[in-house]
Design an enzyme around this catalytic site. Sequence first.
Site, PDB file in Angstrom:
ATOM      1  N   CYS A  92      17.472 -15.762   4.322  1.00 46.73           N
ATOM      2  CA  CYS A  92      17.336 -15.443   5.742  1.00 46.73           C
ATOM      3  C   CYS A  92      17.688 -14.007   5.997  1.00 46.73           C
ATOM      4  CB  CYS A  92      17.887 -16.541   6.690  1.00 46.73           C
ATOM      5  SG  CYS A  92      19.676 -16.788   6.521  1.00 46.73           S
ATOM      6  N   HIS A  93      18.462 -13.368   5.244  1.00 51.92           N
ATOM      7  CA  HIS A  93      19.185 -12.040   5.408  1.00 51.92           C
ATOM      8  C   HIS A  93      18.864 -11.112   4.317  1.00 51.92           C
ATOM      9  CE1 HIS A  93      22.411  -9.065   6.023  1.00 51.92           C
ATOM     10  NE2 HIS A  93      22.076  -9.383   7.336  1.00 51.92           N
ATOM     11  N   PHE A  94      17.781 -10.515   4.165  1.00 48.16           N
ATOM     12  CA  PHE A  94      16.610 -10.339   5.137  1.00 48.16           C
ATOM     13  C   PHE A  94      15.504 -10.891   4.029  1.00 48.16           C
ATOM     14  CE2 PHE A  94      19.606  -7.025   6.619  1.00 48.16           C
ATOM     15  CZ  PHE A  94      19.459  -7.283   7.638  1.00 48.16           C
TER      16      PHE A  94
END
Length: 167
Positions: free
Chosen positions: A68-70
Amino acid sequence: MARTSFDRDDLLACARGDLFGPGNAQLPEPPMLMMDRITDISADGGLHGKGHVVAEFDITPDLWFFACHFPGNPIMPGCLGLDGLWQLTGFNLGWRGWQGRGYALGVGEVKLTGMVRPDRKMLTYKVDFTKAIQTRRLTMGVADGIVEADGEVIYQVRDMKVALSAG
């Protein structure tokens, strides 16, 4: 003589509140637990002779934050490395036998000079206390810390503060 190293099972026991007893310092449970083992800890060692902690975190490409990052550019959030340093500072206070629940009070300076990408293998945290205070009204540790990724210093912090509170 007090233990100076702790494996993942010990850290999970700390997260459950079983290591230092109910109402005392606890680590978070996974996925927020930011280390796999503590390799050395003291109340009088380190750069300033006021205590230290050294810990390791195994990096694998499937860690939750990479997805999720990124998306398409996976990087461990720097705040998670800082949280790992705070976690270890609080752990040291509990390891000393000091009573209360830990919480972060702040940090004076943070420098992020590198990144943790999925191809890294291991983070090493090094926390060096500059003050360890226990009075009738205040229990607090002040420390400097670094995070190394595969031996390269990537995060540096000064004047991290963690306190223990009975509430």
